[in-house]
Every structure is written in structure tokens, then in C-alpha cells.
Design a protein around this motif. Structure first.
Motif, short mmCIF file in Angstrom:
data_model
loop_
_atom_site.label_atom_id
_atom_site.label_comp_id
_atom_site.label_asym_id
_atom_site.label_seq_id
_atom_site.Cartn_x
_atom_site.Cartn_y
_atom_site.Cartn_z
N MET A 33 0.66 -1.20 0.04
CA MET A 33 -0.02 0.01 -0.04
C MET A 33 0.88 1.45 -0.03
SD MET A 33 -3.13 -1.06 2.58
CE MET A 33 -4.15 0.12 2.30
N SER A 68 -7.08 2.13 5.09
CA SER A 68 -7.22 3.28 4.60
C SER A 68 -8.23 3.99 5.32
CB SER A 68 -7.84 2.95 3.18
OG SER A 68 -7.03 2.10 2.38
N TYR A 69 -9.02 3.56 5.82
CA TYR A 69 -10.18 4.55 6.84
C TYR A 69 -9.61 5.28 7.69
CZ TYR A 69 -14.00 5.77 9.58
OH TYR A 69 -14.89 6.52 10.54
N CYS A 73 -1.98 4.69 5.74
CA CYS A 73 -1.15 4.72 4.38
C CYS A 73 -1.94 5.49 3.60
CB CYS A 73 -1.16 3.24 3.79
SG CYS A 73 -0.14 1.96 4.59
N ARG A 74 -1.05 6.42 3.07
CA ARG A 74 -1.54 7.36 1.96
C ARG A 74 -0.52 7.12 0.61
NH1 ARG A 74 -5.03 10.65 5.15
NH2 ARG A 74 -4.44 10.81 7.37
#
Length: 75
Positions: A33, A68-69, A73-74
Motif C-alpha cells: 500500500m 485506508s479508513y 497509508c496514503r
């Protein structure tokens, strides 16, 4: 008592008598990710395991959605 005996037998069959369930989220998921290797991965894995035990994470898809929520991890 019959229920307890059944549960113990089943736990032995699943090889979880002395340990908990296998982690769903793994470091490789986080790296895929876009996360860099490092201690932050261990922190996220610990939090994700707790979420798994709480029933929030129940499969790989929900684990990735949870990451993700929570903005871990971006990529």
C-alpha cells in the motif's frame, strides 16, 4: 461441560489452543500500500490485530479498508 469439551477439541484441531488466530493484516500488505519498512508497521499491525479480535477486521478486504479508513497509508 459437553460444550467445553467440544470447544477444546476444536481449538486443538485448529491449532489455536496455545495461541490466538492468525493475523489477517501482514506487513507485506502495508508495504504494497506504499508504506516504508520501519517500526510504524509494527504499531499498525498491533492495532489491526486488536481490531481483528474486536470483530472489525474479518478478512483481507476489511483489513485493507481499515488501514485506508484510519489514514495509516496514503499512497
Amino acid at each position: 461441560i459437553e460444550d467445553i469439551m467440544w470447544l477444546e477439541k476444536r481449538a486443538n484441531e485448529l491449532d489455536v489452543m496455545q495461541s490466538g488466530p492468525t493475523r489477517i493484516l501482514k506487513g507485506s500488505h502495508l508495504i504494497d500500500m506504499g508504506m516504508q519498512q520501519g517500526p510504524k508497521i509494527g504499531d499498525i499491525l498491533a492495532l489491526s490485530y486488536q481490531a481483528q479480535m474486536d470483530g472489525i477486521i474479518h478478512d483481507e478486504e476489511s483489513a485493507i479498508a481499515w488501514v485506508s479508513y484510519n489514514g495509516f497509508c496514503r499512497a
